[in-house]
Design an enzyme around this catalytic site. Structure first.
Site, PDB file in Angstrom:
ATOM      1  N   ASP B  89     -15.592 -15.649  -0.402  1.00  0.00           N
ATOM      2  CA  ASP B  89     -16.104 -16.016   0.914  1.00  0.00           C
ATOM      3  C   ASP B  89     -17.379 -16.835   0.711  1.00  0.00           C
ATOM      4  O   ASP B  89     -17.823 -17.048  -0.427  1.00  0.00           O
ATOM      5  CB  ASP B  89     -16.322 -14.773   1.781  1.00  0.00           C
ATOM      6  CG  ASP B  89     -17.405 -13.874   1.225  1.00  0.00           C
ATOM      7  OD1 ASP B  89     -17.976 -14.194   0.163  1.00  0.00           O
ATOM      8  OD2 ASP B  89     -17.673 -12.832   1.832  1.00  0.00           O
ATOM      9  N   ASP B 271      -7.388 -10.334   4.664  1.00  0.00           N
ATOM     10  CA  ASP B 271      -8.180  -9.504   3.752  1.00  0.00           C
ATOM     11  C   ASP B 271      -8.850  -8.442   4.589  1.00  0.00           C
ATOM     12  O   ASP B 271      -9.144  -8.669   5.775  1.00  0.00           O
ATOM     13  CB  ASP B 271      -9.255 -10.309   3.029  1.00  0.00           C
ATOM     14  CG  ASP B 271     -10.479 -10.504   3.910  1.00  0.00           C
ATOM     15  OD1 ASP B 271     -10.424 -11.331   4.834  1.00  0.00           O
ATOM     16  OD2 ASP B 271     -11.495  -9.795   3.703  1.00  0.00           O
ATOM     17  N   CYS B 309       7.837   5.806  -1.716  1.00  0.00           N
ATOM     18  CA  CYS B 309       6.880   4.884  -2.339  1.00  0.00           C
ATOM     19  C   CYS B 309       7.031   4.875  -3.865  1.00  0.00           C
ATOM     20  O   CYS B 309       7.154   5.927  -4.488  1.00  0.00           O
ATOM     21  CB  CYS B 309       5.454   5.291  -1.959  1.00  0.00           C
ATOM     22  SG  CYS B 309       4.177   4.232  -2.665  1.00  0.00           S
ATOM     23  N   CYS B 311       4.738   3.576  -5.941  1.00  0.00           N
ATOM     24  CA  CYS B 311       3.443   3.279  -6.565  1.00  0.00           C
ATOM     25  C   CYS B 311       3.159   4.265  -7.693  1.00  0.00           C
ATOM     26  O   CYS B 311       3.757   5.345  -7.763  1.00  0.00           O
ATOM     27  CB  CYS B 311       2.327   3.276  -5.528  1.00  0.00           C
ATOM     28  SG  CYS B 311       1.588   4.874  -5.181  1.00  0.00           S
ATOM     29  N   CYS B 314       2.337   7.827  -6.305  1.00  0.00           N
ATOM     30  CA  CYS B 314       3.438   8.610  -5.725  1.00  0.00           C
ATOM     31  C   CYS B 314       4.481   8.997  -6.773  1.00  0.00           C
ATOM     32  O   CYS B 314       5.176   9.999  -6.612  1.00  0.00           O
ATOM     33  CB  CYS B 314       4.080   7.844  -4.572  1.00  0.00           C
ATOM     34  SG  CYS B 314       3.004   7.840  -3.111  1.00  0.00           S
ATOM     35  N   HIS B 340      -2.945   3.909  -4.068  1.00  0.00           N
ATOM     36  CA  HIS B 340      -1.802   4.032  -3.159  1.00  0.00           C
ATOM     37  C   HIS B 340      -1.945   3.082  -1.971  1.00  0.00           C
ATOM     38  O   HIS B 340      -0.994   2.392  -1.601  1.00  0.00           O
ATOM     39  CB  HIS B 340      -1.645   5.469  -2.653  1.00  0.00           C
ATOM     40  CG  HIS B 340      -0.643   5.568  -1.548  1.00  0.00           C
ATOM     41  ND1 HIS B 340       0.710   5.667  -1.774  1.00  0.00           N
ATOM     42  CD2 HIS B 340      -0.793   5.494  -0.200  1.00  0.00           C
ATOM     43  CE1 HIS B 340       1.350   5.671  -0.619  1.00  0.00           C
ATOM     44  NE2 HIS B 340       0.457   5.571   0.357  1.00  0.00           N
TER      45      HIS B 340
END
Lengths: 378, 378
Positions: B89, B271, B309, B311, B314, B340
């Protein structure tokens, strides 16, 4: 269970077989107090850090989340996601160091939780039941860890009680392991040698507890503030009385130099919060000495913490970046530092094992004892 | 640079090509404020969390460790260990929200560092020089982000100044990119639309900045406290004036529902600190709604956070264990929760892209808008 592969002086290269896997010794147990390594390290991370054994704290897990919950969740291995060996301490050390308003009787100890002040009783049977619920690979006997220094008479009285407690531990563990729904029917029990810094008490206590033919023996009550020379002296004094066919564990030790010195006196197993605690303050261990990553001289240092290190941190991150993370209070800084330090400790043990195998442990000791606890020069 | 692959209503499935790799859009940029994701997540971890783009904050990195140091270290990509696209930014938003005692003039803004109170000047040229030192893939124009609500007259005056600043940004970036020793000679510049909640100002400003033919366009000054309906209205108002062949970025947004609504209005990039910030308080996102892991009902829940999930959290850890980590203040709890949530956000974008490709985005929206921001029932 314990197989001696090679001796080099008093240093022992061995294999310690458990139902959760074989431990190459000498080994360092990585401390996951409440079921997680401080600094955001999971059991899955430990697999990449050469960790062989996790150590969890009975006192902490009993208070939170509770050992009955962990039992309900299938035991500690499943709860924390670690299939390898886990050693649990007995809770004794924390009862005597963390808890408040404790009262010791023959039955056991009444104390207040350091979390919520709740009154709790723990004796040998309670400690064994908690550890059985956790289902660890190795349970430690419930003992009194006396202050150091403590008066001779008190130390003697305490040793005798700790011995009586050990018989109760063994009986209770035998009963628990035989229950049809026990988590780990092969749970092992290690006895703990006490006796403060009094050589005759130490020897006498060791001779007594060896008679119980336990799965391993620990030296407790050291590294609690006494000079290192006293610690080394006590190890040298009791070691000849420890069975050669059982693993020997020096509790709560220590610096890299302490570990090398203890291995040279015949010790096989270690644990200490130092690698993770020091990491959280930016103190990183290397084979060239200690790097204090917060030091301004690392501001623009593109090198890894240790140039000869293969850990996931040194392979990916610069000193400059890790220093920045510490200065900016980014949690990632602590995580990377802890990962590096655990990898260092586990690699130190690996190199110790190699040196013993090659019969060069004395040279190894001479080379590293003068530098490992000192500040890295570069 | 931006290739539109498929439209479904106003929702766009595209590919945004940069020197650091191609971004499949719509995409969510993962916020690494000071060069690290909060919660102990490294750039290497992000590779396992489906992250496509990292976003870093110019203001924070300028203050600490300093953009000149990062330049000396070879730029941000090398410093943080991320080879993919990075958006920085401009620092404008933080100057107006974090810094103290700021004074705005035509040249730029004088303000006090929130870290040490040091006086700093930042204008369009300074922001471009800092971002050039960082060497990010995409630099954002230096703008004033006015409060919401702000008076019409002030908003108009500010818009005009932000437009004049944009010309200076473009000139300075062109100059910097042409320097022989610049870190990233292909650094892109995105312009930022402002105008508070005033539709005529928003449209007029967008029409003006489009003339500069920049690499992409952002909608700024939203998600700063106004009702979501105002945000959606402004997006719908300005979208027709945004070039179809450039990526469109809605800054600082938002909840899963905000993102779906904005995609349905033609936005490509997002974002937000929400996935990491909420995770640190135990709020976990799932496709069945929000799981507050601290809730007592998860005490003995052996299921993962989300059963569907994939991930790394998980696949390995139970709700009971993660809840325990939060209750015991173990850093690992935060880390697992952030991992997660980032995986969830990045997967949400993946599913959005698939729905657009299949022409089923409207059904996707109808299915998930009613549940994603609500508490998970199970």
């Amino acid at each position: 269970m314990y197989k001696l592969i090679k001796k080099d002086g008093k240093a022992r290269r061995g294999e310690f077989t458990t139902v959760h896997g074989t431990v190459q010794t000498p080994a360092f147990m990585n401390v996951a107090t409440a079921g997680a390594i401080k600094g955001g390290i999971s059991s899955y991370d430990l697999k990449n850090l050469k960790c062989q054994v996790e150590l969890c704290n009975t006192y902490h897990l009993h208070l939170r989340p509770g050992d009955t919950l962990i039992r309900e969740m299938g035991g500690l291995h499943r709860f924390i996601g670690w299939a390898g060996p886990i050693l649990t301490d007995s809770g004794g050390f924390q009862v005597f160091s963390l808890a408040q308003l404790r009262k010791i009787k023959e039955e056991g100890v009444t104390f207040q939780s350091h979390i919520d002040g709740r009154k709790i009783f723990m004796g040998p049977e309670e400690s064994m039941r908690i550890q059985s619920n956790l289902g660890s690979t190795i349970a430690m006997a419930f003992d009194e860890c006396v202050e150091n220094p403590a008066p001779y008479e008190y130390s003697k009285k305490s040793c005798d009680r700790t011995e009586r407690w050990l018989y109760r531990c063994k009986d209770e563990m035998t009963r628990l392991n035989a229950l049809h729904d026990t988590i780990n029917p092969n749970q092992m029990l290690f006895g703990i040698n006490q006796g403060c810094v009094y050589e005759d008490l130490r020897v006498q206590h060791m001779e007594s507890i060896v008679k119980l033919d336990l799965d391993g023996y620990a030296i407790g009550g050291l590294a609690v503030g006494e000079p290192a020379v006293d610690m080394y002296r006590i190890i040298s004094t009791v070691e000849p009385y420890m069975p050669a066919d059982k693993p020997r564990y020096l509790m709560g030790v220590g610096t890299p130099v302490n570990i090398i010195e203890a291995v040279s006196r015949g010790v096989d197993l270690f644990d200490c919060v130092m690698p993770s605690r020091n990491a959280r303050h930016g103190h990183m261990f290397t084979f060239n000495g200690i790097v204090n990553i917060i030091n301004a001289k690392y501001t623009n240092d593109e090198r890894p913490i240790a140039e000869d290190c293969d850990c996931p941190v040194c392979k990916n991150h610069s000193r400059a970046y890790i220093r920045h993370l510490f200065k900016a209070n980014e949690m990632l800084g602590m995580r990377l530092a802890v990962m590096h330090n655990l990898y260092f400790y586990n690699t130190l043990m690996e190199r110790i094992r190699e040196a013993i195998e090659e019969g060069t442990f004395e040279q190894f000791k001479e080379r590293y004892v003068p530098i490992l606890d000192k500040r890295c020069k570069d």
